[in-house]
Design an enzyme around this catalytic site. Structure first.
Site, PDB file in Angstrom:
ATOM      1  N   GLU A   1       0.818  -1.218   0.000  1.00 49.24           N
ATOM      2  CA  GLU A   1       0.000   0.000   0.000  1.00 49.24           C
ATOM      3  C   GLU A   1       0.846   1.260   0.000  1.00 49.24           C
ATOM      4  OE1 GLU A   1      -2.702  -3.199   0.833  1.00 49.24           O
ATOM      5  OE2 GLU A   1      -0.756  -2.692   1.723  1.00 49.24           O
TER       6      GLU A   1
ATOM      7  N   HIS B   1      -9.348  -5.578  11.053  1.00 55.19           N
ATOM      8  CA  HIS B   1      -9.994  -5.353   9.764  1.00 55.19           C
ATOM      9  C   HIS B   1     -11.376  -4.722   9.912  1.00 55.19           C
ATOM     10  CE1 HIS B   1      -6.987  -8.445   8.982  1.00 55.19           C
ATOM     11  NE2 HIS B   1      -7.010  -8.101   7.718  1.00 55.19           N
TER      12      HIS B   1
END
Length: 319
Positions: free
Chosen positions: A49, A118
């Site tokens: 990322e 998450h």
């Protein structure tokens, strides 16, 4: 549809992220785009990322219009330095000489049983940063109109999509299907009119608020439900006008309570409409603990319809 229309409209628009191309996206959001636009405009990236976010921001400064997809916004933490210290601040620090028309998009908020790492909502995280715009759609209309607005905006925009909304169906008006359909960033929508209490939310929990309003209507309580759509800029004017009518406010979101979106709205309403409040503002958020993996515990962790109904009754002083 929004991605396809904007890539067709402007050849500078590119999409990049993990599995967005050949695999059609982890949630099939980009299905068919790789075949239509090719690998130079729909770019499968390595699992890094920080790397592809920095690449996308640099490409935006060099003249492209990148859309950067995070498989989940929890993974954007790997790239938060690029988002906060480069994308958000470059226009200001360059005196307007550097433009960064980049869109960051992907799933946000608690899905179902994926654990604490998450399951976070990033609305308050990114909504606190000057230089970023932050939107979070509830309906199909929101999803298309806000994403198109984000891509066309000359500033960096964070689009927080709710993973649990991807499979939900909505009726849309014919104008939503038009290629010219774009929603303004910074404008909330009143989803349901009411006179007794204002409920403000965004993304998936707007649906929970509407369901609660339906049930309360059977008891003679009329709830006004506001879909924020935009977290930054925040349409506090619409919220204040509603509170001036109902005199009561409940905020609902999937973020943590401390320093959250609900906390900001409560503070702003206190500053701008204190004399109109007939009860303390109620804030509903996730429990102030990391999200549990257990589905049964997760239900207790996230605001439910019953919580919204009970909060509305508390501010109305009814049982």
């Amino acid at each position: 549809m929004a991605l396809d229309e904007e890539m067709e409209r402007d050849s500078r628009v590119v999409l990049m992220g993990e599995e967005v191309g050949r695999y059609d996206g982890a949630y099939k959001v980009s299905k068919g785009l790789f075949q239509k636009y090719g690998e130079e405009r729909v770019i499968d990236t390595p699992i890094t990322e920080s790397g592809f976010t920095g690449l996308g921001i640099g490409a935006a400064m060099a003249g492209l219009v990148p859309i950067i997809e995070f498989m989940t916004f929890n993974f954007s933490l790997q790239a938060i330095d690029h988002i906060v210290n480069t994308a958000a601040k470059s226009r200001y620090m360059s005196g307007g000489q550097l433009s960064c028309p980049v869109t960051f998009r992907g799933p946000n908020g608690p899905p179902m049983s994926v654990g604490a790492q998450h399951s976070q909502c990033f609305a308050a995280w990114y909504g606190s940063i000057p230089g970023l715009k932050v939107v979070s759609p509830y309906s199909a209309e929101d999803a298309k109109g806000l994403l198109k607005a984000a891509i066309r905006d000359p500033n960096p925009v964070v689009v927080l999509e709710n993973e649990r909304m991807y499979n939900q169906k909505f009726c849309v008006q014919p104008e939503v299907l038009s290629k010219d359909f774009v929603l303004p960033i910074g404008k909330a929508k009143i989803e349901r009119m009411g006179k007794d209490v204002t409920v403000v939310s965004f993304a998936r929990l707007v649906g929970q608020a509407l369901e609660g309003a339906e049930q309360l209507a059977k008891e003679g309580i009329e709830v006004e439900v506001i879909n924020l759509r935009s977290i930054r800029p925040l349409d506090i004017e619409t919220v204040v006008k509603s509170v001036q009518k109902t005199n009561r406010l409940v905020t609902v979101d999937e973020g943590f309570p401390q320093f959250g979106v609900g906390a900001e709205i409560a503070a702003r309403v206190m500053e701008e409409a204190f004399d109109f409040l007939d009860a303390p503002v109620e804030r509903l958020s996730v429990a102030d603990v990391p999200a549990p993996y257990s589905y049964k515990l997760e239900i207790l962790h996230i605001p439910q319809v019953t919580h919204i109904i009970n909060a509305c009754k508390r501010v109305l002083y009814v049982k």
